[in-house]
Design an enzyme around this catalytic site. Structure first.
Site, PDB file in Angstrom:
ATOM      1  N   ASP A 271      42.701  47.198  40.584  1.00 34.94           N
ATOM      2  CA  ASP A 271      42.484  45.849  41.114  1.00 34.94           C
ATOM      3  C   ASP A 271      40.993  45.589  41.262  1.00 34.94           C
ATOM      4  O   ASP A 271      40.232  46.475  41.671  1.00 34.94           O
ATOM      5  CB  ASP A 271      43.161  45.700  42.480  1.00 34.94           C
ATOM      6  CG  ASP A 271      42.871  44.343  43.098  1.00 34.94           C
ATOM      7  OD1 ASP A 271      43.459  43.347  42.630  1.00 34.94           O
ATOM      8  OD2 ASP A 271      42.050  44.271  44.042  1.00 34.94           O
TER       9      ASP A 271
ATOM     10  N   TYR B 148      33.297  40.975  43.974  1.00 36.27           N
ATOM     11  CA  TYR B 148      32.769  42.305  44.260  1.00 36.27           C
ATOM     12  C   TYR B 148      31.466  42.554  43.505  1.00 36.27           C
ATOM     13  O   TYR B 148      31.459  42.936  42.334  1.00 36.27           O
ATOM     14  CB  TYR B 148      33.795  43.379  43.889  1.00 36.27           C
ATOM     15  CG  TYR B 148      35.143  43.224  44.562  1.00 36.27           C
ATOM     16  CD1 TYR B 148      35.282  42.569  45.783  1.00 36.27           C
ATOM     17  CD2 TYR B 148      36.299  43.731  43.969  1.00 36.27           C
ATOM     18  CE1 TYR B 148      36.515  42.422  46.388  1.00 36.27           C
ATOM     19  CE2 TYR B 148      37.537  43.598  44.578  1.00 36.27           C
ATOM     20  CZ  TYR B 148      37.640  42.934  45.778  1.00 36.27           C
ATOM     21  OH  TYR B 148      38.872  42.789  46.382  1.00 36.27           O
TER      22      TYR B 148
ATOM     23  N   LYS C  36      40.946  38.387  40.498  1.00 44.82           N
ATOM     24  CA  LYS C  36      41.121  37.268  41.423  1.00 44.82           C
ATOM     25  C   LYS C  36      40.366  36.037  40.954  1.00 44.82           C
ATOM     26  O   LYS C  36      39.443  36.139  40.148  1.00 44.82           O
ATOM     27  CB  LYS C  36      40.658  37.697  42.828  1.00 44.82           C
ATOM     28  CG  LYS C  36      41.370  38.963  43.301  1.00 44.82           C
ATOM     29  CD  LYS C  36      40.881  39.429  44.655  1.00 44.82           C
ATOM     30  CE  LYS C  36      41.560  40.727  45.054  1.00 44.82           C
ATOM     31  NZ  LYS C  36      41.037  41.888  44.295  1.00 44.82           N
TER      32      LYS C  36
END
Length: 337
Positions: free
Chosen positions: A46, A51, A77
């Site tokens: 994931d 990030y 995401k």
């Protein structure tokens, strides 16, 4: 499609630390960490543009580009579009997350959950991850911890934008599933109550750990269980304090949490169990939990995580934990303790 039909195992790899969370991680160390996870059997990874402003996706993509795409499951995401334009990472407003990724890339992030931004976010992720497809897409951070009193406006932006784009992509077979990836329970509760196409699951970070789970058990998890919606548990170590670190909720742990961890450590030591094992097994014990995704930035930590996942935790520990008052009486424990 339900999460347990997609995910290859009940433990995966959370890549937030690869975005230089808390510290500057050398590229070689990041690559070795993903390689160690793969060699140890991990097949669910994931990540997110957030990030390190795309850094975790780039590093994960580099490491996985040498692996057969059909052999692993990948989720990322939407909600952040990464630009070529730069800014000072330390000056970003990340809500309650502070300077979490101050060592990440300087690329500017646009926080947007519209239909157009969702499609641009996916396009950017595919390039950084060096892949032609995504398995699961989470709608990232439409919650109070980033947006305060205006979080409902962001939720509505996502409902009329990202939700509909991802529903279409799922229905067309472009992705296998979508859901919310958040650090608060309320956006998921609101989503589950909508009378429109529903997500396939959700990623709940930090809200179903040994240190923080009571609120999720009151409303969210019963709703999800009733609707048959699964959960990926993010942050099972509560930002590191349950893995020997000092952070809780991305900042230095307060004295009350430090004392609670001390009490947990005395219990685990008495039963020959690691705190990591207790944390992972606890997070997976709820019927809604489909998988847990601890994060790591060193090969040693990924090996420890897999070992903790496979560690046999005796029934006596769970009975002692229940009797200690350290967990909610509503929390399911392994073995029915």
């Amino acid at each position: 499609m339900k999460l347990d039909q997609i995910l290859p195992a009940r433990i995966g790899f959370g890549s937030a630390p690869l975005g230089n969370m808390f510290r500057a991680v050398p590229d070689e160390e990041a690559a070795a960490t993903v390689d160690a996870a793969w060699e140890d059997g991990t097949r669910y990874f994931d990540t997110a543009p957030f990030y390190g402003s795309g850094l975790a996706e780039i590093r994960l993509g580099d490491a996985l580009s040498r692996r057969p795409r059909d052999e692993y499951v990948l989720s990322t995401k939407v909600g952040r579009v990464i630009l070529d334009e730069t800014e000072d990472p330390a000056a970003r407003d990340l809500g309650e997350k502070g300077n979490l990724f101050e060592y990440g890339r300087p690329n500017k992030m646009v926080h947007e959950w519209t239909a157009d931004a969702t499609e641009r976010s996916i396009e950017g992720s595919l390039k950084r991850l060096q892949t032609d497809r995504l398995d699961i897409v989470w709608v990232h951070d439409i919650a109070q911890d980033f947006h305060g009193d205006v979080w409902l406006q962001k939720f509505e932006e996502a409902r009329t934008g990202a939700f509909r784009v991802l529903t279409r992509l799922r229905d067309e077979g472009v992705i296998k599933a979508w859901g919310l990836g958040v650090n608060r329970t309320e956006p998921i509760e609101l989503t589950l109550a909508l009378e429109e196409p529903q997500p396939d699951g959700f990623l709940l970070a930090g809200r179903y750990s040994l240190l923080d789970h009571a609120h999720a058990l009151q409303r969210l998890l019963p709703m999800a269980e009733e609707q048959g919606v699964g959960m990926v548990v993010g942050g099972p170590y509560s930002s590191g304090i349950l893995a020997g670190g000092t952070h809780f909720e991305y900042v230095d742990a307060p004295p009350g949490i430090v004392e609670k961890v001390r009490r947990l450590k005395r219990l685990t030591d008495a039963h020959g169990v690691s705190v990591k094992a207790a944390a992972l097994h606890f997070s997976l014990a709820h019927p809604v939990s489909a998988a847990v995704i601890p994060g790591a930035t060193t090969p040693r930590h990924t090996v420890e995580d897999r070992a903790a996942f496979h560690q046999d935790v005796p029934a006596g520990f769970w009975s002692a934990l229940r009797g200690s008052g350290l967990v909610s009486p509503l929390a399911p424990l392994p073995g029915g303790a």
